[in-house]
Motif scaffolding. Structure first.
Motif, PDB file in Angstrom:
ATOM      1  N   ALA A 272      27.516 -59.074  13.288  1.00 27.79           N
ATOM      2  CA  ALA A 272      27.866 -58.189  12.170  1.00 27.79           C
ATOM      3  C   ALA A 272      29.374 -58.008  12.029  1.00 27.79           C
ATOM      4  CB  ALA A 272      27.188 -56.827  12.373  1.00 27.79           C
ATOM      5  N   ASP A 273      30.097 -58.152  13.171  1.00 25.85           N
ATOM      6  CA  ASP A 273      31.549 -57.932  13.097  1.00 25.85           C
ATOM      7  C   ASP A 273      32.321 -59.210  12.753  1.00 25.85           C
ATOM      8  OD1 ASP A 273      31.428 -59.465  15.354  1.00 25.85           O
ATOM      9  OD2 ASP A 273      31.948 -57.864  16.755  1.00 25.85           O
ATOM     10  N   GLN A 304      22.789 -61.424  12.873  1.00 21.66           N
ATOM     11  CA  GLN A 304      22.494 -60.035  13.273  1.00 21.66           C
ATOM     12  C   GLN A 304      21.900 -59.297  12.065  1.00 21.66           C
ATOM     13  OE1 GLN A 304      25.752 -58.118  15.306  1.00 21.66           O
ATOM     14  NE2 GLN A 304      24.271 -56.961  16.528  1.00 21.66           N
ATOM     15  N   ARG A 305      20.851 -58.525  12.342  1.00 22.75           N
ATOM     16  CA  ARG A 305      20.014 -58.008  11.253  1.00 22.75           C
ATOM     17  C   ARG A 305      20.802 -57.186  10.217  1.00 22.75           C
ATOM     18  NH1 ARG A 305      14.719 -58.630  11.940  1.00 22.75           N
ATOM     19  NH2 ARG A 305      14.920 -58.517  14.201  1.00 22.75           N
ATOM     20  N   SER A 306      21.814 -56.430  10.658  1.00 22.65           N
ATOM     21  CA  SER A 306      22.524 -55.552   9.710  1.00 22.65           C
ATOM     22  C   SER A 306      23.299 -56.334   8.653  1.00 22.65           C
ATOM     23  CB  SER A 306      23.449 -54.599  10.466  1.00 22.65           C
ATOM     24  OG  SER A 306      24.364 -55.359  11.227  1.00 22.65           O
ATOM     25  N   VAL A 307      23.619 -57.622   8.930  1.00 19.20           N
ATOM     26  CA  VAL A 307      24.348 -58.402   7.912  1.00 19.20           C
ATOM     27  C   VAL A 307      23.516 -59.599   7.445  1.00 19.20           C
ATOM     28  CG1 VAL A 307      26.667 -57.724   8.644  1.00 19.20           C
ATOM     29  CG2 VAL A 307      25.569 -59.726   9.715  1.00 19.20           C
ATOM     30  N   TYR A 308      22.228 -59.552   7.777  1.00 16.91           N
ATOM     31  CA  TYR A 308      21.356 -60.707   7.490  1.00 16.91           C
ATOM     32  C   TYR A 308      21.382 -61.071   6.003  1.00 16.91           C
ATOM     33  CZ  TYR A 308      17.098 -63.562   7.342  1.00 16.91           C
ATOM     34  OH  TYR A 308      16.203 -64.591   7.148  1.00 16.91           O
ATOM     35  N   GLU A 310      23.448 -60.317   3.577  1.00 21.90           N
ATOM     36  CA  GLU A 310      24.739 -60.787   3.065  1.00 21.90           C
ATOM     37  C   GLU A 310      25.054 -62.206   3.559  1.00 21.90           C
ATOM     38  OE1 GLU A 310      28.194 -58.633   4.441  1.00 21.90           O
ATOM     39  OE2 GLU A 310      29.533 -60.035   3.391  1.00 21.90           O
ATOM     40  N   ASP A 407      18.771 -58.554  16.836  1.00 21.54           N
ATOM     41  CA  ASP A 407      19.347 -57.206  16.830  1.00 21.54           C
ATOM     42  C   ASP A 407      20.548 -57.058  17.748  1.00 21.54           C
ATOM     43  OD1 ASP A 407      17.792 -55.674  14.963  1.00 21.54           O
ATOM     44  OD2 ASP A 407      16.090 -56.114  16.273  1.00 21.54           O
ATOM     45  N   ASN A 408      20.520 -57.759  18.903  1.00 24.01           N
ATOM     46  CA  ASN A 408      21.612 -57.555  19.861  1.00 24.01           C
ATOM     47  C   ASN A 408      21.938 -58.868  20.580  1.00 24.01           C
ATOM     48  OD1 ASN A 408      19.608 -57.920  21.901  1.00 24.01           O
ATOM     49  ND2 ASN A 408      18.991 -55.788  21.595  1.00 24.01           N
TER      50      ASN A 408
END
Ligand code: ADP
Length: 498
Positions: A272-273, A304-308, A310, A407-408
């Motif tokens: 994500a970063d 990573q799921r939070s930016v999947y 995008e 996720d991690n």
């Protein structure tokens, strides 16, 4: 005639073996058709090699070793290698055209990728090997010990069809730098460019018989005859993992030195970063360069799921910009697969995969309707694929990218390392500690951080697990193609004390 290169460029109609400095047909007279993939047309025929042709090539190579080549110095060889590099650059356009015709890859990629890198291989090994390294020690009793290199003798090189001239030169340059003679068996689908190299080697001053080519098939044919030959000291092979197993078995009775570059199932891992735009662009490149027919391909995308959402949207965007078409056209960025048979295999994976529960085809998955002639296949992205799927576990070697979410870090690593292969991966993150942690824990021979495909020729190249055996590149290749001899010399004072 230019530069004495009266046999260059070759007429692609009649592709023979190259033995003892001459183009010769098979002793059996048998030939097979060479088929260009786009349009898929036979455009010449090739000598079908067998054990008798391999015997002749190995004999020619031994004869060359018994002549001036066997007594040549590293500096003399380095001068020849440099000249070969220069001649490849000079004839880059013609070589690129042959490569593109034979493989279906875009002309621009042949010119700036394969052919430029083929020249770089010769120039690099010319410089690296000009001064031979030898380790010397003085024992407690004053005895002088020197471990120095000698050539292995006659070595066999077996190469695949995806990067024909590049991979042949990747092995030829260090083998020659170390003073060996060579018998090379190119892939049956791509006999052309390496044959065109032969007049360039001669023009650079390489004596007859130092490099020989036997065309033909692998199993139970020219390839196997080379592997089993008692006059061949080593085999450097690039190809499929299963073929590597066959070669190891077949080579066992003759105790050859073996170096294997085998399959891969690379991945682009985006955290994500990361700089998502950059990572997505690189991930699309990694998946689709050379139509995905590269062992280093990033054929899996882990996000990573939070930016999947995008990241996947951006990869799709980059994929849509790919210009699929005539390999010889300037604007083309994706050409044809190597053959219709290979496309059939790639389609088989996609068609079986899309029937698996949860799998969604995000793009591609078809033969492009506008390109019915040739072995074209659209760049294809599939999501929702389970780790156990054959799409993830097997090397497809085509323009097919799977997408998975994590996720991690631990989960990313489990997916990344969760295949039998261990060749390469790219990690995208702006956290330097995470990048180093991931690089340490990845069971991969090559790890890129925030990039893909860049190489320094000094570094070790090769795979862990079922992706290879040994390493090539820089000094590693020179070591493979060397025999070592230790000479211990008693000094005068030591002799008197005995
Ligand atoms: P690819 O799918 O890239 O063709 P392969 O491993 O089938 O991969 O082939 C790579 C090279 O190995 C080719 O030159 C092929 O002819 C050769 N080859 C295939 N099988 C054998 C074998 N049993 N022994 C020696 N060479 C082989």
């Amino acid at each position: 005639m230019r530069n004495g290169l009266d046999q260059f460029p070759l007429l692609p109609q009649q592709l023979d073996h190259y033995i003892g400095g001459r183009f010769v047909p098979s002793q059996s007279g048998e030939r097979f058709a060479n088929v260009a993939p786009a349009p898929d047309q036979a455009f010449g025929d090739v000598a079908l090699g067998a054990a008798a042709d391999v015997d002749a090539a190995v004999a020619a190579a031994h004869e060359a070793m018994a002549g001036p080549w066997g007594r040549s110095t590293a500096a003399e060889r380095a001068r020849i290698l440099r000249k070969v590099g220069d001649l490849i650059v000079e004839h880059g356009e013609e070589l690129a055209r042959l490569e593109t015709t034979d493989t279906g890859k875009p002309m621009a990629e042949s010119l700036t990728g394969d052919i430029a890198r083929a020249a770089a291989n010769f120039r690099f090994y010319s410089e690296l090997s000009a001064h031979q390294s030898a380790a010397s020690y003085v024992g407690e009793d004053g005895t002088h010990h020197v471990s120095r290199r000698e050539p292995l003798g006659v070595v066999g090189l077996i190469t695949p069809w995806n990067l024909p001239l590049y991979l042949a030169t990747w092995k030829l340059a260090p083998a020659l730098a170390q003073g060996n003679a060579v018998v090379l068996k190119p892939a049956e689908l791509t006999p052309l460019s390496v044959l065109a190299l032969m007049p360039l080697l001669a023009a650079a001053g390489l004596p007859k018989g130092v490099v020989n080519i036997v065309q033909g098939l692998g199993a139970e044919s020219a390839g196997e005859a080379l592997v089993q030959h008692t006059g061949v000291s080593a085999i450097s092979f690039t190809g499929e993992t299963g073929t590597g197993e066959h070669i190891m078995r077949a080579a066992a009775p003759t105790l050859k030195k073996l170096s294997f570059e085998l399959g891969g199932k690379g991945a682009s891992v985006i955290f994500a970063d990361a700089d998502i735009e950059h990572a997505a662009f690189q991930a699309a490149r990694a998946a689709f360069r050379n139509q995905g027919q590269v062992c280093l391909a990033g054929s899996r995308l882990l996000v990573q799921r939070s930016v999947y959402a995008e990241a996947v949207a951006r990869v799709l965007d980059a994929t849509m910009k790919i210009k699929l078409g005539d390999p010889l056209a300037e604007q083309t960025t994706m050409g044809s697969l190597i053959s219709r048979e290979h496309r059939q295999k790639v389609m088989g994976y996609v068609d079986a995969g899309r029937r698996e529960p949860g799998v969604e085809v995000l793009c591609g998955g078809r033969v492009p309707p506008s390109l019915p002639i040739g072995a074209f296949y659209e760049p294809t992205i599939l999501s929702g694929v389970r780790q156990e799927s054959r799409l993830i576990q097997e090397e497809i070697f085509g323009p097919v990218l799977t997408v998975q979410a994590f996720d991690n870090e631990d989960e990313a690593l489990a997916l990344l390392n969760g295949t039998k292969f261990g060749l390469s991966c790219s990690i995208y993150t702006q956290d330097i500690d995470r990048a180093q942690r991931m690089a340490s824990r990845a069971r991969m021979g090559l790890v890129w951080i925030n990039t893909w495909f860049v190489r320094d020729l000094h570094t070790a190249f090769g795979g862990m697990k079922r992706s290879g055996l040994g390493r090539e590149g820089g000094q590693y290749s020179l070591d493979f193609f060397s025999d070592f001899k230790t000479i211990s010399t008693a000094v005068a004072a030591h002799k008197r004390s005995l």
